[in-house]
Design a protein around this motif. Structure first.
Motif, mmCIF file in Angstrom:
data_model
loop_
_atom_site.group_PDB
_atom_site.id
_atom_site.type_symbol
_atom_site.label_atom_id
_atom_site.label_comp_id
_atom_site.label_asym_id
_atom_site.label_seq_id
_atom_site.Cartn_x
_atom_site.Cartn_y
_atom_site.Cartn_z
ATOM 1 N N LEU A 207 66.989 5.234 24.553
ATOM 2 C CA LEU A 207 67.439 3.874 24.880
ATOM 3 C C LEU A 207 68.956 3.717 24.703
ATOM 4 N N SER A 208 69.640 4.815 24.413
ATOM 5 C CA SER A 208 71.109 4.828 24.220
ATOM 6 C C SER A 208 71.554 3.877 23.115
ATOM 7 N N ILE A 209 70.840 3.913 21.994
ATOM 8 C CA ILE A 209 71.237 3.082 20.851
ATOM 9 C C ILE A 209 71.643 4.020 19.704
ATOM 10 N N PRO A 210 72.936 4.114 19.398
ATOM 11 C CA PRO A 210 73.334 4.980 18.292
ATOM 12 C C PRO A 210 72.851 4.417 16.959
ATOM 13 N N ARG A 211 72.622 5.315 16.009
ATOM 14 C CA ARG A 211 72.174 4.856 14.683
ATOM 15 C C ARG A 211 73.351 4.948 13.701
ATOM 16 N N ASP A 212 74.494 4.425 14.110
ATOM 17 C CA ASP A 212 75.699 4.556 13.305
ATOM 18 C C ASP A 212 75.955 3.357 12.398
ATOM 19 N N LYS A 213 75.263 2.256 12.593
ATOM 20 C CA LYS A 213 75.450 1.079 11.739
ATOM 21 C C LYS A 213 74.125 0.353 11.590
ATOM 22 N N PRO A 214 74.034 -0.571 10.621
ATOM 23 C CA PRO A 214 72.752 -1.248 10.403
ATOM 24 C C PRO A 214 72.249 -1.939 11.679
ATOM 25 N N ILE A 215 70.940 -1.894 11.836
ATOM 26 C CA ILE A 215 70.326 -2.460 13.049
ATOM 27 C C ILE A 215 69.545 -3.730 12.701
ATOM 28 N N LEU A 216 69.856 -4.809 13.435
ATOM 29 C CA LEU A 216 69.074 -6.048 13.353
ATOM 30 C C LEU A 216 68.201 -6.066 14.603
ATOM 31 N N LEU A 217 66.958 -6.504 14.448
ATOM 32 C CA LEU A 217 66.037 -6.450 15.603
ATOM 33 C C LEU A 217 65.208 -7.716 15.717
ATOM 34 N N GLN A 218 65.091 -8.233 16.923
ATOM 35 C CA GLN A 218 64.030 -9.218 17.201
ATOM 36 C C GLN A 218 63.267 -8.723 18.416
ATOM 37 N N VAL A 219 61.943 -8.633 18.261
ATOM 38 C CA VAL A 219 61.066 -8.269 19.389
ATOM 39 C C VAL A 219 60.329 -9.522 19.796
ATOM 40 N N CYS A 244 77.473 -4.368 12.474
ATOM 41 C CA CYS A 244 76.038 -4.096 12.683
ATOM 42 C C CYS A 244 75.734 -4.133 14.178
ATOM 43 N N ARG A 245 74.521 -3.715 14.506
ATOM 44 C CA ARG A 245 74.053 -3.785 15.904
ATOM 45 C C ARG A 245 72.901 -4.769 15.979
ATOM 46 N N LEU A 246 72.755 -5.369 17.140
ATOM 47 C CA LEU A 246 71.618 -6.278 17.352
ATOM 48 C C LEU A 246 70.811 -5.779 18.545
ATOM 49 N N ILE A 247 69.495 -5.622 18.326
ATOM 50 C CA ILE A 247 68.612 -5.273 19.452
ATOM 51 C C ILE A 247 67.697 -6.471 19.719
ATOM 52 N N LEU A 248 67.691 -6.907 20.965
ATOM 53 C CA LEU A 248 66.742 -7.951 21.380
ATOM 54 C C LEU A 248 65.810 -7.295 22.385
ATOM 55 N N ALA A 249 64.612 -7.009 21.952
ATOM 56 C CA ALA A 249 63.675 -6.290 22.828
ATOM 57 C C ALA A 249 62.562 -7.231 23.223
ATOM 58 N N ASN A 290 57.051 0.105 18.227
ATOM 59 C CA ASN A 290 56.784 0.681 16.914
ATOM 60 C C ASN A 290 58.045 1.402 16.391
ATOM 61 N N ALA A 291 58.645 2.240 17.259
ATOM 62 C CA ALA A 291 59.830 3.012 16.849
ATOM 63 C C ALA A 291 61.007 2.088 16.558
ATOM 64 N N LEU A 292 61.196 1.075 17.391
ATOM 65 C CA LEU A 292 62.318 0.149 17.166
ATOM 66 C C LEU A 292 62.151 -0.564 15.831
ATOM 67 N N GLN A 293 60.911 -1.013 15.554
ATOM 68 C CA GLN A 293 60.670 -1.703 14.280
ATOM 69 C C GLN A 293 60.943 -0.773 13.101
ATOM 70 N N ARG A 294 60.605 0.493 13.277
ATOM 71 C CA ARG A 294 60.852 1.446 12.179
ATOM 72 C C ARG A 294 62.342 1.763 12.033
ATOM 73 N N ALA A 295 63.076 1.700 13.149
ATOM 74 C CA ALA A 295 64.516 2.021 13.089
ATOM 75 C C ALA A 295 65.333 0.858 12.521
ATOM 76 N N ALA A 296 64.774 -0.355 12.569
ATOM 77 C CA ALA A 296 65.554 -1.535 12.170
ATOM 78 C C ALA A 296 65.779 -1.578 10.666
ATOM 79 N N ASP A 297 66.924 -2.157 10.271
ATOM 80 C CA ASP A 297 67.167 -2.409 8.853
ATOM 81 C C ASP A 297 66.648 -3.796 8.482
ATOM 82 N N ILE A 298 66.803 -4.729 9.395
ATOM 83 C CA ILE A 298 66.329 -6.103 9.155
ATOM 84 C C ILE A 298 65.650 -6.580 10.436
ATOM 85 N N VAL A 299 64.485 -7.193 10.290
ATOM 86 C CA VAL A 299 63.806 -7.746 11.461
ATOM 87 C C VAL A 299 63.914 -9.272 11.406
ATOM 88 N N ILE A 300 64.194 -9.855 12.551
ATOM 89 C CA ILE A 300 64.387 -11.305 12.629
ATOM 90 C C ILE A 300 63.316 -11.893 13.546
#
Ligand code: UDP
Length: 404
Positions: A207-219, A244-249, A290-300
């Protein structure tokens, strides 16, 4: 899947409790009826739960009602009306509802010891009740319905032996037994099964998301009530102080014009920030989620209005601290300050994100507590135990047997 596979995952004694309850119901018939065999949370849950109940010796059957397009248009409107935002339902439409239910009552043999009717579409099948315990399972929030459709539906619901709601605040006052049974997640499903780091890294790379900084996620679906734009605003407040990074999936159905509008708004709000990743996922993306949730540092989960909010349970199960709005079923899952934070505003969300980024150990501890909270309260095995216990309780109440 077999019940035995859950023995090491569920709470100690949970499978034994299911076996004991099922022993009392051995050979009896348990019929579930809903409006669709594919798509949507109810069908998904039935697909996973019913084989496990069958395995415990109960004769389980799942029947699906049939209806015309006008019938399902009408019931979609009824669904919206019960949630307080429907359009007028005409007398002719109600006649179609009655006709369709009575045709289905003749087509489906509903003679069982316990008949479980899911949601409003097949509620009218109660007309064909001959015996057994009939339970209406409501999966939606009917706390503030449009009153005319609700009174119409209520005339059917009152004839059931009991009703079941997911959250107590979703219920209505009705003169029959009411149970509260929250939904659940399946720890062995594609969406929740354990994944190793290599797999998780592979998905992020794809998905071209580097894991170089904390990840915030909302699915969540791209839907006005999920407030993805509010999440971006909170992220921007945080970003001034911490990187940080933000993923909105999420997804949007092809036939959902509202979803497309929301997606455009979210894209506009994100602008050209390379640290915001907006992912439009196809419907069969369970492993990716599942993988995105596991990669996240904080889920929103910053919803403005919410049903139960199963994504919160999914993230807590993966040991993530969750920041969620105090709406719908989220407060049942997040114990504020213990396994996450309940928030009421964009500023509150930003404040809690900063707190967790500043103190990763707190997030780690909260995640561990969160997983235990889900294990005890929101796994599929607890859900099965509740259904069986409720059936037995209803039979006892009909026979006026009181166990002390
Ligand atoms: N989900 C999904 N694809 C998406 C967005 C969500 O499969 O693009 C899943 C999510 O993992 C969860 C469910 O859909 O299992 C959403 O349930 P929830 O109760 O959180 O919200 P709802 O969408 O029903 O309002």
């Amino acid at each position: 899947m077999s019940l035995d596979q859950y023995r090491k995952i569920a709470e100690p004694g949970e499978i034994r409790a299911i076996e004991r309850l099922a022993y009392r119901l051995k050979g009896r018939s348990f019929i579930h009826v809903n409006a669709t065999s594919v798509g949507g949370g109810v069908a998904e849950l039935l697909h996973r739960m019913l084989p496990l109940i069958r395995e415990s010796g109960i004769d389980i059957q799942w029947k699906v009602m049939k209806g015309s397009k006008p019938f399902f248009d009408m019931t979609k409107n009824l669904h919206n009306s019960l949630q307080g935002k429907g359009k007028t339902i005409t007398k002719k439409m109600w006649e179609l509802y009655e006709e369709t239910n009575s045709r289905n009552a003749k087509r489906l043999n509903l003679e069982g010891d316990c008949v479980f009717i899911h949601d409003p579409q097949p509620a009218g099948l109660i007309e064909s009740k001959k015996g057994g315990v009939w339970i209406w399972r409501c999966h939606i929030d009917i706390s503030t319905p449009d009153l005319v459709p609700w009174y119409f539906l209520k005339s059917y619901i009152e004839r059931y032996n009991a009703s079941v709601f997911s959250v107590s605040t979703f219920a209505q006052s009705i003169p029959i037994h009411q149970f509260m049974v929250p939904p659940s997640i399946d720890p062995l499903s594609e969406k929740n099964i354990d994944l190793d780091d290599e797999y998780v890294n592979g998905v992020l790379e794809k998905l071209s998301i580097p894991r170089d900084k904390p990840i915030l996620l909302q699915v969540s679906r791209f839907d006005p009530w999920k407030d993805q734009v509010g999440v971006i605003e909170a992220y921007r407040m945080v970003k001034k102080y911490r990187d940080c990074r933000l993923i909105l999936a999420g997804g949007t159905a092809a036939d959902d014009p509202e979803g497309k509008v929301v997606l455009e708004e979210v894209r506009e709000a994100a602008g050209d920030d390379p640290d915001i990743h907006i992912l439009l996922l196809p419907p069969s993306s369970d492993r990716e989620i599942n993988a995105l949730q596991r990669a996240a540092d904080i889920v929103i989960q910053k919803s403005i209005r919410e049903g139960f909010g199963l994504v919160v349970a999914e993230a807590l199960w993966k040991g993530k601290p969750v920041i969620g709005s105090a709406v719908g079923g989220i407060p049942l899952q997040i114990v504020d300050g213990i396994n996450g934070f309940l928030v009421h505003s964009i500023e509150g969300t930003a404040y809690r994100i900063r707190q967790l980024l500043h103190n990763p150990t707190l997030g780690w501890v909260m995640g561990g507590v969160g997983r235990e909270h889900i294990r005890k309260n929101f796994l599929i095995t607890r859900h099965i135990r509740d259904y069986l216990a409720m059936w037995i309780a209803m039979e006892n109440s009909r026979q006026k047997v009181i166990y002390i």
